[in-house]
Design an enzyme around this catalytic site. Structure first.
Site, PDB file in Angstrom:
ATOM      1  CG  HIS A   1      27.311   6.095 -53.807  1.00  0.00           C
ATOM      2  ND1 HIS A   1      27.752   5.735 -55.063  1.00  0.00           N
ATOM      3  CD2 HIS A   1      27.926   5.251 -52.931  1.00  0.00           C
ATOM      4  CE1 HIS A   1      28.595   4.724 -54.953  1.00  0.00           C
ATOM      5  NE2 HIS A   1      28.715   4.396 -53.676  1.00  0.00           N
TER       6      HIS A   1
ATOM      7  CG  ASP B   1      32.322   5.169 -53.038  1.00  0.00           C
ATOM      8  OD1 ASP B   1      32.138   5.837 -52.010  1.00  0.00           O
ATOM      9  OD2 ASP B   1      31.756   4.080 -53.268  1.00  0.00           O
TER      10      ASP B   1
ATOM     11  CG  MET C   1      30.643  -2.631 -52.683  1.00  0.00           C
ATOM     12  SD  MET C   1      30.904  -1.522 -51.296  1.00  0.00           S
ATOM     13  CE  MET C   1      29.337  -0.681 -51.276  1.00  0.00           C
TER      14      MET C   1
ATOM     15  CG  MET D   1      35.915   1.026 -55.013  1.00  0.00           C
ATOM     16  SD  MET D   1      34.435   1.854 -54.373  1.00  0.00           S
ATOM     17  CE  MET D   1      34.772   1.973 -52.616  1.00  0.00           C
TER      18      MET D   1
ATOM     19  CB  SER E   1      27.723   7.593 -49.598  1.00  0.00           C
ATOM     20  OG  SER E   1      27.498   6.278 -49.136  1.00  0.00           O
TER      21      SER E   1
ATOM     22  CG  MET F   1      28.401  -3.016 -48.316  1.00  0.00           C
ATOM     23  SD  MET F   1      29.250  -2.418 -46.844  1.00  0.00           S
ATOM     24  CE  MET F   1      29.683  -0.749 -47.374  1.00  0.00           C
TER      25      MET F   1
ATOM     26  CG  ASP G   1      27.867   2.526 -50.503  1.00  0.00           C
ATOM     27  OD1 ASP G   1      28.424   2.327 -51.601  1.00  0.00           O
ATOM     28  OD2 ASP G   1      28.066   3.535 -49.805  1.00  0.00           O
TER      29      ASP G   1
ATOM     30  CG  HIS H   1      29.169   0.872 -54.969  1.00  0.00           C
ATOM     31  ND1 HIS H   1      30.078   1.391 -54.064  1.00  0.00           N
ATOM     32  CD2 HIS H   1      29.837  -0.104 -55.633  1.00  0.00           C
ATOM     33  CE1 HIS H   1      31.221   0.753 -54.169  1.00  0.00           C
ATOM     34  NE2 HIS H   1      31.107  -0.168 -55.106  1.00  0.00           N
TER      35      HIS H   1
HETATM   36  C1  DX5 Z   1      32.554   2.098 -49.077  1.00  0.00           C
HETATM   37  C2  DX5 Z   1      31.383   2.674 -49.815  1.00  0.00           C
HETATM   38  C3  DX5 Z   1      31.308   4.144 -49.817  1.00  0.00           C
HETATM   39  C4  DX5 Z   1      31.116   4.786 -48.475  1.00  0.00           C
HETATM   40  C5  DX5 Z   1      31.879   6.062 -48.489  1.00  0.00           C
HETATM   41  O1  DX5 Z   1      32.604   0.738 -49.278  1.00  0.00           O
HETATM   42  O2  DX5 Z   1      31.389   2.234 -51.162  1.00  0.00           O
HETATM   43  O3  DX5 Z   1      30.309   4.614 -50.711  1.00  0.00           O
HETATM   44  O4  DX5 Z   1      29.788   5.069 -48.163  1.00  0.00           O
HETATM   45  O5  DX5 Z   1      31.857   6.583 -47.229  1.00  0.00           O
HETATM   46  P1  DX5 Z   1      32.844   7.733 -46.759  1.00  0.00           P
HETATM   47  O6  DX5 Z   1      32.559   8.933 -47.605  1.00  0.00           O
HETATM   48  O7  DX5 Z   1      32.452   7.914 -45.331  1.00  0.00           O
HETATM   49  O8  DX5 Z   1      34.245   7.244 -46.925  1.00  0.00           O
HETATM   50 ZN    ZN Z   2      30.018   3.147 -52.606  1.00  0.00          ZN
END
Ligand code: DX5
Ligand code: ZN
Length: 224
Positions: free
Chosen positions: A34, A177, A69, A138, A9, A38, A36, A67
């Site tokens: 991956h 994840d 969010m 998740m 990620s 947000m 992310d 992903h």
């Molecule tokens: C959290 C994200 C994850 C995050 C995971 O909201 O969706 O993808 O990057 O990070 P680690 O592996 O550090 O928990």
């Molecule tokens: Zn994620």
């Protein structure tokens, strides 16, 4: 056990050196990343979006798993597809029109995923399961990297696999994840996950990115 993908990620990467760090992970064997996104509404944090995805696409041929969010992903799906996403995952909790959104993602030429927060049961996905490529369970509450893995979610992973078997669905990725690393990757794979997302444990682990990636991969070969 079927082939398991270990997907770094990039949230945990050093964004000033993103291209180099992605190349280092690729050098260790990574072929799926991956990404992310947000929005500060669905999750209490902001991260990255289209420009970073475009830059990443320009320097990497790896599979880019985006992903989202965000509260209202519908109007942005085409932009993420054009920016280089191979797979787009939206959250079940914010998508009352999951059918429309999933079919839109596929129309755009991407694979389609649906994410479930730790508190969201998988049963509501039954109607859509034949139409989706990936269920993301998740294993932390979304919004931040570096959080602690929630082991109870592995039961949900197994339930998704049972639902898949009952419905005779041939191919479906189940992704976990959050909080994944050497101590639990094997356990997650044994529960039925075949895509393991790892941020901190790859980019901020004890060794180099190559060493961290290799150590997690090696842990998958060890009996539980
Ligand atoms: C959290 C994200 C994850 C995050 C995971 O909201 O969706 O993808 O990057 O990070 P680690 O592996 O550090 O928990
Ligand atoms: Zn994620």
């Amino acid at each position: 056990m079927a082939a398991v993908v270990l997907a770094p990620s990039i949230l945990a990467a050093d964004f000033a050196r993103l291209g180099d760090q992605v190349r280092q992970a690729e050098g260790a064997g990574a072929g799926w990343f991956h990404v992310d996104v947000m929005d500060g509404h669905f999750v209490p944090n902001l991260s990255i979006g289209l420009p970073v995805l475009e830059s990443l696409r320009a320097v990497s041929d790896s599979f880019l798993d985006v992903h989202l969010m965000m509260d209202n992903p519908g109007p942005f799906l085409e932009l993420f597809a054009k920016a280089g996403a191979d797979l787009i995952t939206i959250h079940q909790e914010v998508s009352p029109h999951l059918h429309r959104d999933i079919h839109e993602i596929r129309r755009l030429g991407c694979r389609a995923g649906v994410a479930l927060n730790p508190s969201t049961p998988p049963d509501t996905l039954r109607e859509m399961l034949p139409a989706i490529d990936l269920v993301l369970c998740m294993t932390v509450n979304p919004g931040f990297g570096g959080q602690q893995f929630i082991p109870e979610v592995l039961d949900k992973v197994a339930r998704v696999r049972r639902m898949q078997a009952e419905m005779n669905i041939d191919s479906l990725h189940v992704e976990v994840d959050g909080g994944i690393g050497v101590s639990n990757a094997r356990q997650a794979a044994a529960a039925g996950a075949d895509v393991l997302v790892a941020g901190s444990s790859v980019f901020r682990g004890p060794g180099t990115i190559e060493e961290n990636y290799t150590a997690i991969r090696a842990s998958l070969a060890v009996a539980v």
